[in-house]
Design a protein around this motif. Sequence first.
Motif, short mmCIF file in Angstrom:
data_model
loop_
_atom_site.label_atom_id
_atom_site.label_comp_id
_atom_site.label_asym_id
_atom_site.label_seq_id
_atom_site.Cartn_x
_atom_site.Cartn_y
_atom_site.Cartn_z
N ASP A 1 0.83 -1.21 0.00
CA ASP A 1 0.00 0.00 0.00
C ASP A 1 0.87 1.25 0.00
N TYR A 2 1.95 1.24 0.80
CA TYR A 2 2.83 2.40 0.85
C TYR A 2 3.44 2.67 -0.51
N ALA A 3 3.80 1.64 -1.24
CA ALA A 3 4.42 1.81 -2.56
C ALA A 3 3.49 2.48 -3.56
N SER A 4 2.20 2.46 -3.28
CA SER A 4 1.23 3.08 -4.20
C SER A 4 1.04 4.57 -3.93
N VAL A 5 1.66 5.09 -2.86
CA VAL A 5 1.48 6.49 -2.47
C VAL A 5 2.70 7.30 -2.92
N PRO A 6 2.50 8.41 -3.64
CA PRO A 6 3.65 9.22 -4.05
C PRO A 6 4.41 9.79 -2.85
N VAL A 7 5.73 9.64 -2.87
CA VAL A 7 6.59 10.25 -1.85
C VAL A 7 6.98 11.63 -2.37
N ILE A 8 6.47 12.67 -1.75
CA ILE A 8 6.68 14.02 -2.29
C ILE A 8 7.95 14.68 -1.77
N ALA A 9 8.54 14.10 -0.73
CA ALA A 9 9.82 14.61 -0.21
C ALA A 9 10.44 13.55 0.68
N LYS A 10 11.78 13.49 0.68
CA LYS A 10 12.47 12.54 1.54
C LYS A 10 12.30 12.92 3.00
N GLU A 11 12.38 14.21 3.27
CA GLU A 11 12.10 14.70 4.63
C GLU A 11 10.84 15.54 4.54
N TYR A 12 10.80 16.72 5.16
CA TYR A 12 9.59 17.51 5.08
C TYR A 12 9.48 18.20 3.73
#
Length: 332
Positions: free
Chosen positions: A100-111
């Motif tokens: 499920d996490y892999a389907s969510v865009p990561v918009i930043a490594k930190e904040y």
Amino acid sequence: MSRRTPALIAAAVLLPLALTACSSSDGATTATGDKAAAKSDGFPYTVKNCGVTTTFEAPPKRVVTMNQHVTEIMLELGLKKSLVGTAYLDDQVLPKYAKDYASVPVIAKEYPSYEQVLATNPDFVYGGYSSAFTAGDGRSREALKKSGIESRLNTESCTEGDQPMDTLYEEIREVGRTFGVPDRAEAWIKRAKADNAATAKKLADLEPVSVFVYDSGDKTAFTAGGEGIGNELIERAGGTNVFADLDKPFGDASWENVVARKPEVVVIYDYGATTVEQKKKRLLTDPALADVPAIKNKRFAVMPLSDAVLGVRVPAAVDKLAAQLHPGATTP
């Protein structure tokens, strides 16, 4: 050092305790049938969170999560389709959430920056630590509200003097209500209470061991204080936190005090660029710590940081820590 800096935490704990919630009795429409439907679905729903009162006419649909433990709360409640962005992992997400996490865009490594948040067109931002909403970075809850974006701060960052496990239950309950899945939230709470009761039963006849948490630090030790889920986790796992008198979830302690309080076990928080082995080496090679019982006997326990904050990992983390504090004694 984690973004859970002492200054941020000190500011966070001064925020008002805000865990009560209630449903509005006024429908958002004039049709009687629509009012009844809204009431049966639990909306409008009004919640006060860390000093901010919000009324939801319907569940948020486009959510950005900042900090791992709140991301995992959303995934545990089956809300991955509501997530349009996430940011800031401390460690690996649990295997049960990996797909499920892999389907969510990561918009930043930190904040993410304010602009990166806005680019996802969210209607809701869920932050795990007060630093997620740092005003100086443009991401304050007030700024988000002006852009039409509601928000929530994990209540560990603004709760003082309560029972943290109850705070966790209320966090899950309020998030479940906010997103229209109260039954899922209550089912999780029921399982969590059962897991905690099972661990308590295994530990009933055991004497607690004294514990020093080593998060990070060189000149001073950044450790778990007496406020927050980290301290209660230790207590429920059959330990006594030697820095329980620190009146905040995290804080700095002098090495002289570490020596004076003679912990029997060191619990190392595992996250970030500094490895567990590097942390052990720092402790084992410090001559000033040589006579500390935990150091002399090389008694270490290890916890991922995400296990020790207010999130869905906590009940299992209590049991895992208990097995490390009382090896051989907690096997069913």
